[in-house]
Design a protein around this motif. Sequence first.
Motif, PDB file in Angstrom:
ATOM      1  N   LEU A 209      25.557  13.689   9.964  1.00  0.00           N
ATOM      2  CA  LEU A 209      26.878  14.032  10.481  1.00  0.00           C
ATOM      3  C   LEU A 209      27.878  13.054   9.909  1.00  0.00           C
ATOM      4  O   LEU A 209      27.605  11.855   9.842  1.00  0.00           O
ATOM      5  CB  LEU A 209      26.902  13.902  12.013  1.00  0.00           C
ATOM      6  N   GLY A 210      29.057  13.535   9.551  1.00  0.00           N
ATOM      7  CA  GLY A 210      30.067  12.601   9.060  1.00  0.00           C
ATOM      8  C   GLY A 210      31.343  13.326   8.747  1.00  0.00           C
ATOM      9  O   GLY A 210      31.481  14.529   9.000  1.00  0.00           O
ATOM     10  N   GLY A 211      32.293  12.576   8.202  1.00  0.00           N
ATOM     11  CA  GLY A 211      33.563  13.172   7.795  1.00  0.00           C
ATOM     12  C   GLY A 211      34.617  13.157   8.879  1.00  0.00           C
ATOM     13  O   GLY A 211      35.795  13.301   8.594  1.00  0.00           O
ATOM     14  N   GLU A 212      34.205  13.000  10.118  1.00  0.00           N
ATOM     15  CA  GLU A 212      35.171  12.947  11.219  1.00  0.00           C
ATOM     16  C   GLU A 212      34.565  12.148  12.374  1.00  0.00           C
ATOM     17  O   GLU A 212      33.347  12.082  12.514  1.00  0.00           O
ATOM     18  CB  GLU A 212      35.565  14.363  11.673  1.00  0.00           C
ATOM     19  N   TYR A 234      29.111   7.436   7.258  1.00  0.00           N
ATOM     20  CA  TYR A 234      30.541   7.143   7.126  1.00  0.00           C
ATOM     21  C   TYR A 234      30.922   6.955   5.662  1.00  0.00           C
ATOM     22  O   TYR A 234      30.136   6.441   4.863  1.00  0.00           O
ATOM     23  CB  TYR A 234      30.881   5.866   7.906  1.00  0.00           C
ATOM     24  N   GLY A 235      32.140   7.333   5.364  1.00  0.00           N
ATOM     25  CA  GLY A 235      32.677   7.059   4.045  1.00  0.00           C
ATOM     26  C   GLY A 235      34.089   7.586   3.950  1.00  0.00           C
ATOM     27  O   GLY A 235      34.604   8.191   4.879  1.00  0.00           O
ATOM     28  N   ILE A 331      42.022  14.468  12.089  1.00  0.00           N
ATOM     29  CA  ILE A 331      40.994  15.122  11.276  1.00  0.00           C
ATOM     30  C   ILE A 331      40.604  16.411  11.975  1.00  0.00           C
ATOM     31  O   ILE A 331      40.261  16.410  13.158  1.00  0.00           O
ATOM     32  CB  ILE A 331      39.759  14.215  11.086  1.00  0.00           C
ATOM     33  N   LEU A 332      40.736  17.520  11.269  1.00  0.00           N
ATOM     34  CA  LEU A 332      40.359  18.805  11.836  1.00  0.00           C
ATOM     35  C   LEU A 332      39.377  19.468  10.889  1.00  0.00           C
ATOM     36  O   LEU A 332      39.709  19.720   9.735  1.00  0.00           O
ATOM     37  CB  LEU A 332      41.601  19.686  12.015  1.00  0.00           C
ATOM     38  N   ARG A 333      38.183  19.722  11.378  1.00  0.00           N
ATOM     39  CA  ARG A 333      37.104  20.287  10.548  1.00  0.00           C
ATOM     40  C   ARG A 333      36.966  19.522   9.240  1.00  0.00           C
ATOM     41  O   ARG A 333      36.874  20.117   8.172  1.00  0.00           O
ATOM     42  CB  ARG A 333      37.370  21.766  10.251  1.00  0.00           C
ATOM     43  N   GLY A 334      37.049  18.215   9.348  1.00  0.00           N
ATOM     44  CA  GLY A 334      36.824  17.372   8.175  1.00  0.00           C
ATOM     45  C   GLY A 334      38.046  17.188   7.295  1.00  0.00           C
ATOM     46  O   GLY A 334      38.059  16.358   6.402  1.00  0.00           O
TER      47      GLY A 334
END
Length: 430
Positions: A209-212, A234-235, A331-334
């Motif tokens: 899981l990541g991006g948000e 994370y990144g 952040i919305l849907r990444g």
Amino acid sequence: MYDFAQADQLSRQEIEALQVMRLRETVARAAQSEHYRRALAEAGVSAEAISSLDDLRRLPLTTKEDLRAAMPWGLLAVPRSEVVRLHYSSGTTGIATAVYHTRGDLERWAECVARGMLAVGVTREDVFQNMMGYGLFTGGLGFHYAGELLGCLTIPASSGATARQVQMMQVFGTTVVHILPSYALHVAHYCRQEGLDPRRDLQVRRGFLGGEPHTEDLRRRIEEAWGARFYNCYGLSEMCGPGVAMECLRQNGLHVREDHYIAEILDPRTQQPVPPGEEGELVLTTLTREAMPLLRYRTRDITRFLPEPCPCGNQHRRLARFSGRSDDMLILRGVNFYPMQVERVLMGIPEVGDNYCLVLTREEELDCLTVQVELRPQYSFDDLRRLERIRERIAEELRAELLFRVRVQLLEPHHLPVSEGKAVRVIDKR
Ligand code: DLL
């Protein structure tokens, strides 16, 4: 076979020695770019001045604004002919910033992610479905090459088209996924609607899981719905993308790839280090980046170091789950965006009045943005056809700016509550 994973066996002492050496090389490389040639001269530091990790403090901080001002080539530290790819991400003023990669940068990026996959047991026997957007967003390509490096059967599924995603998982027996937290719940919800139970009818056993940002509770809900273990990753595009820090089997904190990045936690106001274990802004320095080295980049992400050594044995320091940001980026849907981007679009449309509000909700486990817009008094609410045209125009312009679909709700003037202090422009109900 996996030479690149040996860095996870290094002792603290070895990691820090490597960091000092690589920091010195990085400063020398950075000085090849127009931006750092100037910034380093102003700070009065050069590569020779770096003899310990404490010397990091002498280096100038770098912000998103610096990246923007240096567009398009001011941060490039190698000849353009050595750059093989760029990624591009949006920002407050709509001027997106680019991040450049040499072939070597891309290889190291894939290795950073692959290490994290390997650490939680992903192997060449796995079928890896990468359910993150491919293209300028780094979630897709960033994991793609890591999956291939490990020898997984890698499916570049990208995001969306849920029916097809589920069908592919069933047909190919997908065992590992990489997915946005918000989308993971949506897919589980979709399965249940179709009479499928992901725990029984899918073979997914691990996920990333990541991006948000997401909470521990959300992770548990996803794990429960999928019957699989999910690991936080994370990144940010500025640091390649996913893979800067990833969780191990313990699922307690994200190990920073400290042979590729130096992490500092600073007080966002004073820019001084916070006391050990306290929360602050994560500031990152690249150590092996060729095309675009970044010194002390202010991520705006808020986290803290977990001071205790991890029982998994990996000595790379851990970051706690991220608790928020020090700016107003949403952040919305990444997809990252700033409320100001919405305001700029709205204020360019003559029919729009002065008041608007962004309402973020979660519906059927999917994040949605509704923009409530007051019209100017002269536009009558009796002329429905005209209203519909205005609404469609606003929706279309917002979609072009934000790159995702937005719901627009038109309101009569003075309909939105007026606050005493700062205007409340964002209501996050997620
Ligand atoms: O979101 C890179 C990425 C893709 C990371 C897929 C992990 C997985 P950007 O689009 O540049 O890059 O957005 C970076 O997203 O500064 C954080 O605010 C937020 N973010 C990313 N991962 C996490 C996470 C990608 N695991 C911005 N937890 C970052 C909390 C995250 N926030």
